[in-house]
Scaffold this active site. Structure first.
Site, PDB file in Angstrom:
ATOM      1  N   VAL A  37       0.843  -1.209   0.000  1.00  0.00           N
ATOM      2  CA  VAL A  37       0.000   0.000   0.000  1.00  0.00           C
ATOM      3  C   VAL A  37       0.870   1.249   0.000  1.00  0.00           C
ATOM      4  O   VAL A  37       0.693   2.155  -0.809  1.00  0.00           O
ATOM      5  CB  VAL A  37      -0.952  -0.010   1.207  1.00  0.00           C
ATOM      6  CG1 VAL A  37      -1.707   1.315   1.300  1.00  0.00           C
ATOM      7  CG2 VAL A  37      -1.935  -1.171   1.106  1.00  0.00           C
ATOM      8  N   LYS A  61      15.512  -2.125   3.435  1.00  0.00           N
ATOM      9  CA  LYS A  61      14.534  -1.895   2.361  1.00  0.00           C
ATOM     10  C   LYS A  61      14.720  -0.502   1.768  1.00  0.00           C
ATOM     11  O   LYS A  61      14.706  -0.311   0.551  1.00  0.00           O
ATOM     12  CB  LYS A  61      13.102  -2.046   2.922  1.00  0.00           C
ATOM     13  CG  LYS A  61      12.010  -2.014   1.869  1.00  0.00           C
ATOM     14  CD  LYS A  61      10.631  -1.852   2.455  1.00  0.00           C
ATOM     15  CE  LYS A  61      10.036  -3.137   2.992  1.00  0.00           C
ATOM     16  NZ  LYS A  61       8.632  -2.938   3.441  1.00  0.00           N
ATOM     17  N   LEU A 178      -6.686  -1.165  -3.269  1.00  0.00           N
ATOM     18  CA  LEU A 178      -5.893  -1.720  -4.366  1.00  0.00           C
ATOM     19  C   LEU A 178      -5.666  -3.216  -4.187  1.00  0.00           C
ATOM     20  O   LEU A 178      -5.638  -3.722  -3.076  1.00  0.00           O
ATOM     21  CB  LEU A 178      -4.566  -0.970  -4.507  1.00  0.00           C
ATOM     22  CG  LEU A 178      -3.574  -0.977  -3.360  1.00  0.00           C
ATOM     23  CD1 LEU A 178      -2.714  -2.241  -3.372  1.00  0.00           C
ATOM     24  CD2 LEU A 178      -2.655   0.246  -3.483  1.00  0.00           C
ATOM     25  N   LYS A 246     -13.893  -0.476   4.662  1.00  0.00           N
ATOM     26  CA  LYS A 246     -12.800  -1.344   4.212  1.00  0.00           C
ATOM     27  C   LYS A 246     -12.999  -2.782   4.689  1.00  0.00           C
ATOM     28  O   LYS A 246     -13.024  -3.717   3.894  1.00  0.00           O
ATOM     29  CB  LYS A 246     -11.465  -0.790   4.713  1.00  0.00           C
ATOM     30  CG  LYS A 246     -10.249  -1.658   4.391  1.00  0.00           C
ATOM     31  CD  LYS A 246     -10.061  -1.862   2.905  1.00  0.00           C
ATOM     32  CE  LYS A 246      -9.081  -2.958   2.611  1.00  0.00           C
ATOM     33  NZ  LYS A 246      -7.777  -2.490   2.207  1.00  0.00           N
ATOM     34  N   CYS A 302      -4.554  -9.928   2.903  1.00  0.00           N
ATOM     35  CA  CYS A 302      -5.717  -9.100   3.240  1.00  0.00           C
ATOM     36  C   CYS A 302      -6.936  -9.900   3.682  1.00  0.00           C
ATOM     37  O   CYS A 302      -7.346  -9.825   4.838  1.00  0.00           O
ATOM     38  CB  CYS A 302      -6.037  -8.181   2.069  1.00  0.00           C
ATOM     39  SG  CYS A 302      -4.702  -7.024   1.752  1.00  0.00           S
ATOM     40  N   LYS A 362      -2.013 -15.435  -5.829  1.00  0.00           N
ATOM     41  CA  LYS A 362      -2.789 -15.105  -7.035  1.00  0.00           C
ATOM     42  C   LYS A 362      -1.787 -14.714  -8.103  1.00  0.00           C
ATOM     43  O   LYS A 362      -0.618 -14.477  -7.793  1.00  0.00           O
ATOM     44  CB  LYS A 362      -3.762 -13.948  -6.766  1.00  0.00           C
ATOM     45  CG  LYS A 362      -3.081 -12.694  -6.274  1.00  0.00           C
ATOM     46  CD  LYS A 362      -4.051 -11.621  -5.894  1.00  0.00           C
ATOM     47  CE  LYS A 362      -4.299 -10.701  -7.022  1.00  0.00           C
ATOM     48  NZ  LYS A 362      -5.007  -9.482  -6.640  1.00  0.00           N
TER      49      LYS A 362
HETATM   50  C1  UDX Z   1      -7.883  -7.672  -1.780  1.00  0.00           C
HETATM   51  C2  UDX Z   1      -9.012  -6.754  -2.246  1.00  0.00           C
HETATM   52  O1  UDX Z   1      -9.467  -7.186  -3.523  1.00  0.00           O
HETATM   53  C3  UDX Z   1      -8.506  -5.320  -2.348  1.00  0.00           C
HETATM   54  O2  UDX Z   1      -9.560  -4.439  -2.707  1.00  0.00           O
HETATM   55  C4  UDX Z   1      -7.958  -4.887  -0.993  1.00  0.00           C
HETATM   56  O3  UDX Z   1      -7.437  -3.605  -1.049  1.00  0.00           O
HETATM   57  C5  UDX Z   1      -6.883  -5.849  -0.556  1.00  0.00           C
HETATM   58  O4  UDX Z   1      -7.373  -7.172  -0.535  1.00  0.00           O
HETATM   59  P1  UDX Z   1      -5.788  -8.858  -2.898  1.00  0.00           P
HETATM   60  O5  UDX Z   1      -5.578  -9.484  -1.586  1.00  0.00           O
HETATM   61  O6  UDX Z   1      -4.638  -8.291  -3.622  1.00  0.00           O
HETATM   62  O7  UDX Z   1      -6.891  -7.674  -2.763  1.00  0.00           O
HETATM   63  O8  UDX Z   1      -6.378  -9.974  -3.835  1.00  0.00           O
HETATM   64  P2  UDX Z   1      -7.757 -10.317  -4.556  1.00  0.00           P
HETATM   65  O9  UDX Z   1      -7.594 -10.115  -6.005  1.00  0.00           O
HETATM   66  O10 UDX Z   1      -8.869  -9.672  -3.885  1.00  0.00           O
HETATM   67  O11 UDX Z   1      -7.797 -11.899  -4.275  1.00  0.00           O
HETATM   68  C6  UDX Z   1      -7.837 -12.341  -2.953  1.00  0.00           C
HETATM   69  C7  UDX Z   1      -7.852 -13.866  -2.935  1.00  0.00           C
HETATM   70  O12 UDX Z   1      -9.122 -14.335  -3.390  1.00  0.00           O
HETATM   71  C8  UDX Z   1      -6.809 -14.514  -3.836  1.00  0.00           C
HETATM   72  O13 UDX Z   1      -6.266 -15.625  -3.184  1.00  0.00           O
HETATM   73  C9  UDX Z   1      -7.611 -14.950  -5.051  1.00  0.00           C
HETATM   74  O14 UDX Z   1      -7.040 -16.080  -5.676  1.00  0.00           O
HETATM   75  C10 UDX Z   1      -8.946 -15.312  -4.404  1.00  0.00           C
HETATM   76  N1  UDX Z   1     -10.098 -15.215  -5.317  1.00  0.00           N
HETATM   77  C11 UDX Z   1     -10.403 -14.008  -5.862  1.00  0.00           C
HETATM   78  C12 UDX Z   1     -10.859 -16.366  -5.563  1.00  0.00           C
HETATM   79  O15 UDX Z   1     -10.571 -17.446  -5.080  1.00  0.00           O
HETATM   80  N2  UDX Z   1     -11.950 -16.248  -6.383  1.00  0.00           N
HETATM   81  C13 UDX Z   1     -12.307 -15.054  -6.945  1.00  0.00           C
HETATM   82  O16 UDX Z   1     -13.305 -15.028  -7.672  1.00  0.00           O
HETATM   83  C14 UDX Z   1     -11.498 -13.895  -6.688  1.00  0.00           C
END
Ligand code: UDX
Length: 508
Positions: A37, A61, A178, A246, A302, A362
């Site tokens: 972030v 870092k 994000l 959030k 997250c 992911k």
């Molecule tokens: C998330 C929120 O999307 C974001 O708005 C917030 O600021 C931070 O947390 P992030 O953790 O980067 O973002 O990943 P995200 O794309 O949301 O995926 C989270 C997890 O859910 C991943 O493990 C992804 O593989 C899984 N996922 C996502 C699924 O299993 N199925 C889906 O349909 C979407």
């Protein structure tokens, strides 16, 4: 220090130039915390024209960043950091020096989970003290880390304890939405910007910081011919509600994922197709198609911790959030359900060579924190499988937490002699595999797809048996019997050539 006039002067407004952000008086911004972030926010605020000092208490870092080395992989981040450092709009400093003369201070430090699931706010408290002790002028203190509701009120009290009585520090809650892997794009194309304030004036001041995003007066660093002209919604509320937005948003998205995962189990049990079910559901705008991809569960830094923290906050407030507890349980069960799928296909897992494609939680990130992939690899190894793993970006981060796994340089090396190829992260490159080459390398043509990422028909047409989540398995297309022995020797010969070739290319 003479307080800044936050109103862009009339002259600036009327004068239009190539880069509208050049018309504005850059705000002196400090961003504390150079994680996903913080580093993204600092770099993008510099990109829209502000003067930004990004701070972190991890000196290593900071030194890496000063040498242009990124602490994590994120598309577009490296070039934007270098660009804005060269332009003198972005610098890396210690927290103490970064708050001196800052007009706005973004707090983006980590709030990792404690044993009991509550968010650890010690880093935030430390930053509040530093700001209180070092601030030299009126400033905005902007809480961007994911925090439990009412943290802003605590933060304000902390600041008042330390800050010089003559100074005004307005507290603003500005939660971040994000996503890793698309963080820069999400900064420049947000659906909404949420602001929690106690004073109208503070809302107006932070609006000036985000003005280029609200006016869409910036050059998009992600899409060369950016056609996106949708303006983000500007949501102004109180700090408690902003903080809750959030946690509630992340928990709702996690719930949506657990819901479709639950439905996928039923599809497996009754012979339906979850992707069709999700398609039908998602066409209802009240549901929407996003976050209805079933798989091995949600991970990352997250969702798991935010759901846990939200449950803890609610329970402390005497509210029943058992619904979210079940979201967590459904998610936890994904691992064992998937390993059971592997077991069912292989019958015996012990001593079997299994290729694991994907380690990051992911695609488009090297982040393996709370990644389901790690639990699956650990579980297969516990059952005596010989695991060879490959990930385009996350291998080193995975090796740091799981050293006794065989990591490979490409998906083919991982699949060499495998009895099954297990897909756990839906990287785009797995959709463009040379299936005939892979067919020659594997011991058994079996794909078990934990993300429903691959085209089942294409995989089957290339001679692989394909198993996925909530969909019927697809049998490999028949290979004529007479040819089997011929194919095997052919494959073995070619496999030797491949490895020789591989060795050669790597040597080059
Ligand atoms: C998330 C929120 O999307 C974001 O708005 C917030 O600021 C931070 O947390 P992030 O953790 O980067 O973002 O990943 P995200 O794309 O949301 O995926 C989270 C997890 O859910 C991943 O493990 C992804 O593989 C899984 N996922 C996502 C699924 O299993 N199925 C889906 O349909 C979407």
């Amino acid at each position: 220090m003479k307080p800044r006039s936050w109103r862009p002067c009339h002259a600036c407004r009327s004068r239009s130039s190539q880069n509208p952000s050049e018309d504005r008086i850059p705000v002196k911004i400090s961003v504390i915390g150079a994680g996903y972030v913080g580093l993204t926010t600092a770099t993008c605020l510099a990109e829209i024209g502000h003067t930004v000092r990004c701070a972190d208490n991890d000196e290593t870092k900071l030194n890496l960043l000063r040498c242009g080395q990124m602490p994590f992989f994120e598309p577009h981040l490296e070039e934007l950091v270098l660009k804005n450092c060269q332009a003198g709009r972005l610098r890396f400093e210690t927290t103490e020096s970064s708050v001196v003369n800052a007009e706005a201070i973004f707090i983006c430090v980590g709030t990792p989970p404690l044993e009991n699931g509550e968010a650890d706010l010690s880093a935030i408290a430390n930053v509040a003290r530093t700001i209180g002790q070092r601030a030299t002028g009126d400033c905005l203190v902007i809480e961007k880390s994911t925090v439990p509701v009412q943290t802003g009120q605590q933060l304000k009290r902390q600041l008042q304890l330390y800050v010089d009585k003559g100074l005004r520090c307005d507290l603003v809650s500005n939660p971040e939405f994000l996503r890793e892997g698309s963080a820069i794009e999400d900064f420049f194309h947000p659906d909404r910007i949420v602001i929690g304030v106690e004073r109208e004036e503070a809302a107006r001041q932070i609006e000036e910081i985000y003005r280029p995003l609200l006016d869409r007066s910036f050059h998009c660093p992600v899409h060369s011919d950016c056609k996106e002209d949708r303006k983000p919604a500007w949501v102004v509320t109180d700090t408690n509600s902003a903080e809750l937005i959030k946690h509630a948003s992340n928990s709702f998205l996690a719930m949506k994922i657990s819901f479709i995962n639950m439905v996928s189990d039923l599809c497996d049990a009754v012979g339906a197709d979850v992707s069709k079910v999700a398609l039908g559901m998602g066409m209802d705008p009240r549901i929407g198609p996003a976050f209805l991809n079933p798989g091995i569960g949600f991970g990352g830094f997250c969702f798991p911790k935010d759901v846990q923290a939200f449950v803890r906050i609610a329970e402390k407030a005497g509210c029943d959030f058992s619904l979210l507890r079940e979201v967590e349980n459904v998610n936890k069960r994904r691992i064992e359900l998937f390993v059971e799928k592997v077991r069912k296909e292989l019958w015996v897992v012990r001593g079997r060579k299994i290729a694991v494609w994907g380690l990051a939680f992911k695609p488009n990130t090297d982040d393996v924190r709370f990644a389901p992939s790690l639990e699956i690899v650990r579980s297969l190894i516990r059952e005596g499988a010989e695991v060879s793993a490959y990930d385009p970006q996350a291998t080193e981060k995975a090796r740091a937490v799981m050293p006794d796994v065989r990591y490979c340089a490409n998906p083919y090396e991982a699949a060499q002699g495998a009895e099954a190829v297990v897909v756990v992260t839906e990287w785009e490159e797995f959709r463009h595999i040379d299936w005939q080459r892979l067919r020659r390398l594997v011991e058994r043509p079996l794909i078990i797809d934990g993300r429903n990422a691959l085209d089942s028909k294409l995989v089957a047409r290339n001679g692989f048996h394909y198993v996925s989540i909530g969909r019927a398995a697809v049998a490999a297309e028949r290979v004529e019997c007479g040819d089997r022995e011929k194919i095997r020797t052919e494959n073995a010969e070619r496999a030797v050539q491949d490895i020789a070739l591989e060795g050669l290319t790597r040597a080059l």
